[in-house]
Design a protein around this motif. Structure first.
Motif, PDB file in Angstrom:
ATOM      1  N   UNK A 283       0.823  -1.209   0.000  1.00  0.00           N
ATOM      2  CA  UNK A 283       0.000   0.000   0.000  1.00  0.00           C
ATOM      3  C   UNK A 283       0.862   1.267   0.000  1.00  0.00           C
ATOM      4  N   UNK A 284       0.331   2.319  -0.597  1.00  0.00           N
ATOM      5  CA  UNK A 284       0.979   3.620  -0.509  1.00  0.00           C
ATOM      6  C   UNK A 284       0.962   4.073   0.947  1.00  0.00           C
ATOM      7  N   UNK A 285       2.010   4.765   1.393  1.00  0.00           N
ATOM      8  CA  UNK A 285       1.950   5.334   2.736  1.00  0.00           C
ATOM      9  C   UNK A 285       0.900   6.452   2.785  1.00  0.00           C
ATOM     10  N   UNK A 286       0.466   6.784   3.988  1.00  0.00           N
ATOM     11  CA  UNK A 286      -0.597   7.774   4.175  1.00  0.00           C
ATOM     12  C   UNK A 286      -0.274   9.112   3.505  1.00  0.00           C
ATOM     13  N   UNK A 287       0.974   9.553   3.588  1.00  0.00           N
ATOM     14  CA  UNK A 287       1.335  10.848   2.995  1.00  0.00           C
ATOM     15  C   UNK A 287       1.156  10.835   1.479  1.00  0.00           C
ATOM     16  N   UNK A 288       1.524   9.739   0.838  1.00  0.00           N
ATOM     17  CA  UNK A 288       1.359   9.639  -0.623  1.00  0.00           C
ATOM     18  C   UNK A 288      -0.120   9.549  -0.967  1.00  0.00           C
ATOM     19  N   UNK A 289      -0.881   8.757  -0.221  1.00  0.00           N
ATOM     20  CA  UNK A 289      -2.332   8.684  -0.458  1.00  0.00           C
ATOM     21  C   UNK A 289      -2.974  10.058  -0.307  1.00  0.00           C
ATOM     22  N   UNK A 290      -2.519  10.813   0.682  1.00  0.00           N
ATOM     23  CA  UNK A 290      -3.031  12.169   0.874  1.00  0.00           C
ATOM     24  C   UNK A 290      -2.708  13.063  -0.305  1.00  0.00           C
ATOM     25  N   UNK A 291      -1.491  12.947  -0.819  1.00  0.00           N
ATOM     26  CA  UNK A 291      -1.099  13.747  -1.986  1.00  0.00           C
ATOM     27  C   UNK A 291      -1.919  13.352  -3.211  1.00  0.00           C
ATOM     28  N   UNK A 292      -2.120  12.057  -3.409  1.00  0.00           N
ATOM     29  CA  UNK A 292      -2.945  11.592  -4.534  1.00  0.00           C
ATOM     30  C   UNK A 292      -4.350  12.179  -4.408  1.00  0.00           C
ATOM     31  N   UNK A 293      -4.914  12.110  -3.217  1.00  0.00           N
ATOM     32  CA  UNK A 293      -6.266  12.610  -3.003  1.00  0.00           C
ATOM     33  C   UNK A 293      -6.407  14.114  -3.120  1.00  0.00           C
ATOM     34  N   UNK A 294      -5.310  14.845  -2.984  1.00  0.00           N
ATOM     35  CA  UNK A 294      -5.378  16.308  -3.062  1.00  0.00           C
ATOM     36  C   UNK A 294      -5.389  16.828  -4.489  1.00  0.00           C
ATOM     37  N   UNK A 295      -5.158  15.957  -5.459  1.00  0.00           N
ATOM     38  CA  UNK A 295      -5.131  16.374  -6.861  1.00  0.00           C
ATOM     39  C   UNK A 295      -6.454  16.056  -7.543  1.00  0.00           C
ATOM     40  N   UNK A 296      -6.809  16.910  -8.463  1.00  0.00           N
ATOM     41  CA  UNK A 296      -8.045  16.709  -9.222  1.00  0.00           C
ATOM     42  C   UNK A 296      -8.003  15.380  -9.948  1.00  0.00           C
ATOM     43  N   UNK A 297      -9.069  14.634  -9.843  1.00  0.00           N
ATOM     44  CA  UNK A 297      -9.202  13.393 -10.593  1.00  0.00           C
ATOM     45  C   UNK A 297     -10.147  13.656 -11.756  1.00  0.00           C
TER      46      UNK A 297
END
Length: 145
Positions: free
Chosen positions: A119-133
């Motif tokens: 799994x991605x670490x929480x910080x990377x998941x947070x960064x992914x989620x902060x970008x427009x999909x």
């Protein structure tokens, strides 16, 4: 928030016997764009070295929409089409002077070189989620005749 575009110049060695950029170098430029996205999401060189983890491309689909010549400036915009705990689906669009010349979508898995997918670490998941999909209309197409 949007991902920052990646830019490059078409090098002479990228030109094939037909006088335009060879298909392999479209993929190379898209690969550089994927690395730029990784850097923006916190999976930069320091992350890869410290964690032995990286994004591995397991599937890709390229569309060649226009010819590109030597010395031309390319801009590649990227969007997160979807994501999961261990996967990232990116959609890249390559432009030359504002004209769309190619697209690529990739499915990448987060892989630890010692233990496999992780799994991605929480910080990377947070960064992914902060970008427009934004899912481009061409994303998810199959090859057709």
């Amino acid at each position: 928030m949007s991902l920052e575009p990646y830019s490059c110049t078409v090098l002479p060695e990228w030109i094939d016997y037909n006088g335009h950029m060879s298909e392999a170098f479209y993929v190379l430029a898209f690969g550089f764009a994927t690395t730029a996205v990784m850097d923006q999401l916190g999976m930069d060189g320091a992350y890869r070295e410290a964690t032995a983890a990286s994004l591995y491309t397991v599937e890709a689909h390229v569309r060649y929409l226009g010819e590109v010549g030597p010395g031309e400036e390319l801009s590649i915009t990227s969007a997160i089409a979807s994501s999961g705990a261990r996967k990232l689906h990116l959609a890249h669009e390559m432009h030359r002077g504002g004209q769309l010349v190619a697209t690529e979508e990739i499915l990448g898995l987060h892989v630890n070189q010692d233990s496999g997918t992780t799994p991605f670490p929480a910080a990377v998941l947070g960064a992914i989620g902060s970008h427009d999909s934004r899912v481009p209309e061409w994303s998810g197409r199959s090859i057709s005749a």
